[in-house]
Design an enzyme around this catalytic site. Structure first.
Site, PDB file in Angstrom:
ATOM      1  N   LYS A 139      -0.453  69.888   8.824  1.00 27.72           N
ATOM      2  CA  LYS A 139      -1.326  68.221   8.530  1.00 27.72           C
ATOM      3  C   LYS A 139       0.319  67.554   9.428  1.00 27.72           C
ATOM      4  CE  LYS A 139      -5.407  67.063   7.336  1.00 27.72           C
ATOM      5  NZ  LYS A 139      -6.169  66.448   6.795  1.00 27.72           N
ATOM      6  N   ARG A 199      -8.771  74.648   2.920  1.00 22.52           N
ATOM      7  CA  ARG A 199      -9.141  74.684   4.186  1.00 22.52           C
ATOM      8  C   ARG A 199      -8.575  74.787   5.554  1.00 22.52           C
ATOM      9  NH1 ARG A 199      -9.503  70.385   8.748  1.00 22.52           N
ATOM     10  NH2 ARG A 199     -12.023  70.458   9.720  1.00 22.52           N
TER      11      ARG A 199
END
Length: 369
Positions: free
Chosen positions: A305, A340
């Site tokens: 991210k 995840r």
């Protein structure tokens, strides 16, 4: 006057013997906590904070205002709650250690691997098989990019993207979650062989989603995102991001329960990267142990991210493995049950080494000398 209480673990331990047994096991996992803060917040402002250990918990909780006592007792029980496994088709996913969830994006525009597995389904099939072989407990299939500025997808297009991937993953015997906020996509994916819904809007995008998930009696992941419409990243205005996200997830948990979703089917995700600044994301990751007080298993989705690039000279998404592993280990240390990730093999290896260290700490009695 609005008052709320939060029981936050602030001191973790590798093993209970290091604290002479004055520890609790967070969320039934392999992380132990021995120091805590009882925090009282009034009208958005912290007004009281007491530190305690399990041995002094009863005394500390008794000091709380009477109106907060029941909630504090519930949170104390939640912190110690051992969660039953997720039953996903023929697969049982235990939650007493971190489990790795592999990402399969079948989109043209995802920030990390957009288009790679949409136009070439044989590549998607090979990627899913490789993730399962590497140790992914679940494959999470998404047909809509949720990066900032991504256009909304018509549900018919999303179904056309997702269903072939669900079918070939089901043929492999995989445990499958479908990453969507649209009930028609949820329903089609569950019929095609998916077992769990992962909704980045926490079942807010369409009011029919709550009813569908309850009727199908499937596990669901409720993720925090501040935006109420198509832009999930909008309206990220927080008084104190950790407590605000905690309260928001509590409300979504309770909405799901009120709609008939079984308590043991609910997983919560703080939504790293969704409508949050770098500082807010880092605050949430540092405070992850607090979210066990909600009494649900936790998912952390921080792989590749933007915050990693912000801390790494703007490294592009495909060069963020080191940062992704650092955040995954932070999640493991906090007792997060589901990680995840894009890089399954590397994360599974990190998890296995982490678990080896935890197992060794439980059998190391030198700390008692």
């Amino acid at each position: 006057m609005s008052e709320r209480v939060y029981l936050q673990p602030i001191g973790l331990a590798a093993s209970p013997q290091g604290e002479e047994g004055d520890c609790i096991r967070l969320g039934g996992g392999m992380t132990y906590a021995h120091r805590f803060a009882a925090i009282v917040r009034r009208e958005g402002v912290v007004v009281e904070r007491w530190r305690f250990t399990p041995g002094s918990a009863a005394e500390t909780l008794a000091r709380l205002p009477e109106a907060l006592g029941a909630e504090a007792e519930t949170q104390w029980a939640n912190l110690r709650m051992a969660h039953p496994p997720l039953e996903l088709g023929a697969r049982t996913v235990r939650l007493d250690q971190p489990q790795v969830v592999g990402i399969l994006n079948v989109t043209p525009d995802s920030f990390s691997d957009g288009g790679q597995f949409l136009d070439r389904p044989e590549h998607g099939r090979d990627h899913a098989a490789a993730m399962l072989e590497a140790g992914a407990a679940i494959v999470d299939i998404g047909g809509e990019s949720t990066r900032p500025g991504a256009p909304a997808v018509w549900e018919g297009d999303e179904i056309e993207r997702v269903i072939p991937a669900v079918e070939y993953c089901a043929a492999m015997g995989a445990a499958i979650s479908v990453d969507t906020r649209r009930p028609a996509v949820m329903d089609a994916a569950l019929h095609a062989g998916a077992h769990m819904v992962n909704d980045v809007s926490a079942l807010r995008h369409d009011p029919r989603s709550l009813e569908l998930v309850a009727a199908r009696d499937c596990p669901v992941i409720l993720m925090h995102a501040p935006g109420a419409g198509d832009d999930l990243h909008a309206d990220g205005d927080y008084d104190a991001v950790v407590f605000d996200v905690f309260d928001w997830l509590r409300e979504r948990r309770d909405a799901a329960l009120a709609a008939g979703v079984a308590r043991e089917r609910i997983v919560l995700d703080p939504g790293i990267g969704f409508g949050k600044s770098l500082a807010e994301n880092l605050a949430l990751i540092n405070a992850l142990p607090l979210f066990h007080a909600l009494g649900q298993p936790l998912m952390l989705g921080a792989s590749r991210k933007r915050l990693i690039g912000a801390l790494s000279n703007e490294a592009p998404a495909h060069e963020r493995l080191g940062g992704s592993l650092a955040l995954a280990i932070a999640g493991m240390n906090a007792g997060v049950q589901l990680l995840r990730v894009h890089d399954v093999a590397e994360t599974v290896q990190a998890r296995n080494v982490w678990r080896g260290l935890r197992d060794a700490a439980l059998t190391d009695f030198s700390q008692l000398l």
